[in-house]
Scaffold this motif. Structure first.
Motif, PDB file in Angstrom:
ATOM      1  N   ILE A  29       1.299  -0.792  -0.435  1.00 30.73           N
ATOM      2  CA  ILE A  29      -0.353  -0.048  -0.025  1.00 30.73           C
ATOM      3  C   ILE A  29       0.886   1.186   0.311  1.00 30.73           C
ATOM      4  N   GLY A  30       0.048   2.342  -0.944  1.00 29.32           N
ATOM      5  CA  GLY A  30       1.474   3.408  -0.718  1.00 29.32           C
ATOM      6  C   GLY A  30       0.320   3.779  -0.259  1.00 29.32           C
ATOM      7  N   GLU A  31      -0.024   5.419  -1.619  1.00 26.19           N
ATOM      8  CA  GLU A  31      -0.259   7.153  -1.084  1.00 26.19           C
ATOM      9  C   GLU A  31      -1.632   6.859  -1.882  1.00 26.19           C
ATOM     10  N   VAL A  32      -2.532   7.728  -0.226  1.00 34.69           N
ATOM     11  CA  VAL A  32      -3.797   8.241  -0.350  1.00 34.69           C
ATOM     12  C   VAL A  32      -4.052   9.217  -2.184  1.00 34.69           C
ATOM     13  N   ILE A  33      -4.803   8.034  -2.874  1.00 35.74           N
ATOM     14  CA  ILE A  33      -4.966   9.115  -4.285  1.00 35.74           C
ATOM     15  C   ILE A  33      -6.461   9.440  -4.508  1.00 35.74           C
ATOM     16  N   GLY A  34      -7.076   9.420  -3.524  1.00 36.79           N
ATOM     17  CA  GLY A  34      -8.548   9.715  -3.270  1.00 36.79           C
ATOM     18  C   GLY A  34      -9.725   9.245  -2.140  1.00 36.79           C
ATOM     19  N   GLU A  35     -10.382   9.941  -1.956  1.00 36.98           N
ATOM     20  CA  GLU A  35     -11.068   9.722  -0.726  1.00 36.98           C
ATOM     21  C   GLU A  35     -12.795   9.718  -0.956  1.00 36.98           C
ATOM     22  N   GLY A  36     -13.638   9.345  -0.225  1.00 36.69           N
ATOM     23  CA  GLY A  36     -14.777   9.420   0.074  1.00 36.69           C
ATOM     24  C   GLY A  36     -15.638   8.917   0.824  1.00 36.69           C
ATOM     25  N   GLY A  37     -16.351   9.040   0.919  1.00 35.25           N
ATOM     26  CA  GLY A  37     -17.631   9.072   2.001  1.00 35.25           C
ATOM     27  C   GLY A  37     -17.453   7.996   2.673  1.00 35.25           C
ATOM     28  N   MET A  38     -17.969   6.948   2.090  1.00 36.82           N
ATOM     29  CA  MET A  38     -17.283   5.144   1.598  1.00 36.82           C
ATOM     30  C   MET A  38     -16.487   4.607   1.941  1.00 36.82           C
ATOM     31  N   ALA A  39     -14.995   5.319   1.520  1.00 39.75           N
ATOM     32  CA  ALA A  39     -13.857   4.166   1.436  1.00 39.75           C
ATOM     33  C   ALA A  39     -13.116   5.712   1.171  1.00 39.75           C
ATOM     34  N   THR A  40     -11.555   4.796   1.167  1.00 42.62           N
ATOM     35  CA  THR A  40      -9.845   6.054   0.909  1.00 42.62           C
ATOM     36  C   THR A  40      -9.410   4.889   0.400  1.00 42.62           C
ATOM     37  N   VAL A  41      -8.886   5.478  -1.603  1.00 43.01           N
ATOM     38  CA  VAL A  41      -8.247   4.842  -2.019  1.00 43.01           C
ATOM     39  C   VAL A  41      -6.798   5.397  -1.824  1.00 43.01           C
ATOM     40  N   TYR A  42      -6.358   4.149  -1.798  1.00 39.89           N
ATOM     41  CA  TYR A  42      -4.828   4.340  -2.130  1.00 39.89           C
ATOM     42  C   TYR A  42      -3.875   3.033  -3.275  1.00 39.89           C
ATOM     43  N   ARG A  43      -2.888   4.455  -4.238  1.00 43.42           N
ATOM     44  CA  ARG A  43      -2.099   3.028  -5.056  1.00 43.42           C
ATOM     45  C   ARG A  43      -1.135   2.753  -3.889  1.00 43.42           C
ATOM     46  N   ALA A  44      -0.907   1.336  -4.707  1.00 42.79           N
ATOM     47  CA  ALA A  44      -0.995   0.463  -4.881  1.00 42.79           C
ATOM     48  C   ALA A  44      -0.135  -0.168  -5.200  1.00 42.79           C
ATOM     49  N   HIS A  45       1.161  -0.867  -5.164  1.00 40.05           N
ATOM     50  CA  HIS A  45       1.946  -2.569  -6.126  1.00 40.05           C
ATOM     51  C   HIS A  45       0.968  -3.963  -5.377  1.00 40.05           C
ATOM     52  N   GLN A  46       1.230  -4.075  -6.820  1.00 36.13           N
ATOM     53  CA  GLN A  46       0.387  -5.572  -6.404  1.00 36.13           C
ATOM     54  C   GLN A  46       1.828  -6.651  -7.013  1.00 36.13           C
ATOM     55  N   SER A  47       2.545  -7.592  -6.156  1.00 36.91           N
ATOM     56  CA  SER A  47       3.185  -8.477  -6.592  1.00 36.91           C
ATOM     57  C   SER A  47       3.209  -9.935  -7.424  1.00 36.91           C
ATOM     58  N   GLU A  48       2.030 -11.110  -6.769  1.00 40.76           N
ATOM     59  CA  GLU A  48       1.239 -11.643  -7.526  1.00 40.76           C
ATOM     60  C   GLU A  48      -0.141 -11.484  -7.754  1.00 40.76           C
ATOM     61  N   PRO A  49      -0.158 -12.479  -8.980  1.00 38.90           N
ATOM     62  CA  PRO A  49       1.022 -13.325  -9.723  1.00 38.90           C
ATOM     63  C   PRO A  49       1.522 -12.160 -10.981  1.00 38.90           C
ATOM     64  N   ILE A  50       1.577 -10.871 -11.018  1.00 37.87           N
ATOM     65  CA  ILE A  50       2.071  -9.944 -11.873  1.00 37.87           C
ATOM     66  C   ILE A  50       2.203  -9.006 -11.549  1.00 37.87           C
ATOM     67  N   HIS A  51       3.706  -8.211 -11.607  1.00 38.99           N
ATOM     68  CA  HIS A  51       3.592  -6.998 -11.189  1.00 38.99           C
ATOM     69  C   HIS A  51       3.431  -6.573 -11.911  1.00 38.99           C
ATOM     70  N   ARG A  52       2.974  -5.117 -11.043  1.00 37.99           N
ATOM     71  CA  ARG A  52       1.453  -4.558 -11.531  1.00 37.99           C
ATOM     72  C   ARG A  52       1.391  -3.090 -10.335  1.00 37.99           C
ATOM     73  N   GLU A  53       1.266  -1.742 -10.968  1.00 35.06           N
ATOM     74  CA  GLU A  53       0.261  -0.749 -10.063  1.00 35.06           C
ATOM     75  C   GLU A  53      -1.019  -0.852  -9.870  1.00 35.06           C
TER      76      GLU A  53
END
Length: 75
Positions: A29-53
């Protein structure tokens, strides 16, 4: 549904904030990229099954009722 973190101490009338985890399954999990009334959205890096933002959306615990979770899952 993902609800994670540790509530911060409450001060005054402000709502509690949640510290995000540093990792969640295969996601770093990285930095916050958005917030709303229900949730917070974070930039993240997925390591499996593939590497991607990716974006990871974490529901706020105070709104995590069965109805809200159902709406979230439909989204």
């Amino acid at each position: 549904m993902i609800v994670a973190g540790t509530p911060a101490p409450r001060t005054g009338a402000a709502p509690a904030t949640i510290a995000p985890p540093t990792t969640l399954g295969p996601y770093r999990i990285g930095e916050v990229i958005g917030e709303g009334g229900m949730a917070t959205v974070y930039r993240a890096h997925q390591s499996e099954p593939i590497h991607r933002e990716v974006a990871v959306k974490l529901l706020r615990p105070e709104v995590s009722t069965p109805e809200v979770v159902a709406r979230f899952l439909d989204e």
